[in-house]
Design an enzyme around this catalytic site. Structure first.
Site, PDB file in Angstrom:
ATOM      1  N   VAL A 165     108.670  13.199  46.119  1.00 55.91           N
ATOM      2  CA  VAL A 165     107.745  12.682  45.107  1.00 55.91           C
ATOM      3  C   VAL A 165     108.185  13.104  43.714  1.00 55.91           C
ATOM      4  O   VAL A 165     108.181  12.302  42.771  1.00 55.91           O
ATOM      5  CB  VAL A 165     106.309  13.145  45.406  1.00 55.91           C
ATOM      6  N   TYR A 166     108.589  14.363  43.559  1.00 58.51           N
ATOM      7  CA  TYR A 166     109.086  14.832  42.266  1.00 58.51           C
ATOM      8  C   TYR A 166     110.289  14.002  41.817  1.00 58.51           C
ATOM      9  O   TYR A 166     110.351  13.534  40.667  1.00 58.51           O
ATOM     10  CB  TYR A 166     109.471  16.303  42.367  1.00 58.51           C
ATOM     11  N   ALA A 167     111.246  13.802  42.715  1.00 60.66           N
ATOM     12  CA  ALA A 167     112.430  13.013  42.361  1.00 60.66           C
ATOM     13  C   ALA A 167     112.060  11.569  42.048  1.00 60.66           C
ATOM     14  O   ALA A 167     112.663  10.940  41.173  1.00 60.66           O
ATOM     15  CB  ALA A 167     113.457  13.063  43.493  1.00 60.66           C
ATOM     16  N   ALA A 168     111.051  11.048  42.738  1.00 60.56           N
ATOM     17  CA  ALA A 168     110.611   9.673  42.472  1.00 60.56           C
ATOM     18  C   ALA A 168     110.067   9.539  41.053  1.00 60.56           C
ATOM     19  O   ALA A 168     110.305   8.531  40.378  1.00 60.56           O
ATOM     20  CB  ALA A 168     109.550   9.256  43.484  1.00 60.56           C
ATOM     21  N   THR A 169     109.341  10.568  40.585  1.00 60.62           N
ATOM     22  CA  THR A 169     108.843  10.493  39.211  1.00 60.62           C
ATOM     23  C   THR A 169     109.996  10.462  38.215  1.00 60.62           C
ATOM     24  O   THR A 169     109.947   9.745  37.214  1.00 60.62           O
ATOM     25  CB  THR A 169     107.920  11.695  38.879  1.00 60.62           C
TER      26      THR A 169
END
Length: 257
Positions: A165-169
């Site tokens: 999720v962090y990388a997706a942001t």
């Protein structure tokens, strides 16, 4: 000669370029604020909750003869970001550089199946919407020839489990970076992103064991963690006048990916 010198000093003061650095009360943001001040920028030191730390950054800049002001704003709030730009223009007259550094990384890094809604929503609110809010203001209020630097992460390339999720942001930030650079055609404004690797900040170190930190430090060929000053150096490169780099993401990570 003294009158001429006075006029030149006044002109230099008026023409001093102005940088907004979000999330600048500590870590990478504080290092960027101090580096840009050393390069001659007047700096708006943005913070969300660390008023004392932001004041210390301002004091350090002023102690070296620079100009700075601390301004509170939650970047996830569009009205607060508008007020941030208002404060910069009221205090220093213009905005030439925006560094969208503010971001969050949860201390626990669950896999997708274990990520709760509140964590997902908060990550996107700060990392994506917060960046978007700054970009939207800069697109209409920044001086011609301005410089925008967003913040991604080298985890986008590493694709480590637990960081989905962090990388997706941050992947969203990279996409906005590339497209906004094209949308600002004719304004002389460059839009780039920095993608740090593991960097020795509280944000990175919190929640990790010594063994995890050591393992991550050894992943890069240079076999060390990055330092905030390493990232500040990369930002300083991207905001220099006349830069031909535009719409790009620079991985500042010691070669980790």
């Amino acid at each position: 000669m003294s009158n001429q010198s006075s006029e030149m000093n006044n002109q230099a003061s008026t023409e001093r370029q102005v940088a907004i650095v979000t999330g600048a009360s500590r870590g990478i943001g504080a290092a960027i604020a101090q580096r840009l001040a050393a390069d001659g920028y007047a700096v708006i030191v943005n913070y969300a909750g660390g008023a004392r730390e932001a004041a210390q950054v301002v004091a350090a800049i002023e102690g070296q003869g620079g100009r700075a002001a601390a301004v509170q704003a939650d970047v996830a709030d569009p009205a607060a970001v508008r007020t941030l730009f208002d404060a910069a223009i009221e205090r220093f007259g213009r905005v030439d550089v925006l560094v969208n550094n503010a971001g969050i990384l949860p201390p626990a890094l669950p896999h997708v199946a274990d990520t709760d809604d509140a964590t997902f929503d908060r990550l996107f609110a700060v990392n994506v919407k917060g960046t978007f809010n700054g970009l939207r203001e800069a697109a209409t209020r920044m001086a011609h020839g301005g410089r925008i630097v967003n913040f991604s992460t080298s985890v986008v390339g590493l694709a480590l489990p637990g960081y989905a999720v962090y990388a997706a942001t941050k992947a969203a930030v990279e996409t906005m970076t590339n497209i906004l650079a094209k949308e600002l055609r004719g304004k002389g404004i460059t839009v780039n992103a920095i993608a740090p690797g593991p960097t020795a900040t509280d944000l990175f170190l919190t929640g990790k064991t010594d063994e995890q930190v050591e393992r991550l430090a050894k992943m890069a060929p240079l076999e060390r963690l990055g330092q905030p000053e390493d990232i500040a150096e990369a930002v300083a490169f991207l905001v220099r006048p006349g830069s031909w780099v535009n719409g790009q993401t620079l991985r500042a990570n010691g070669g980790i990916v």
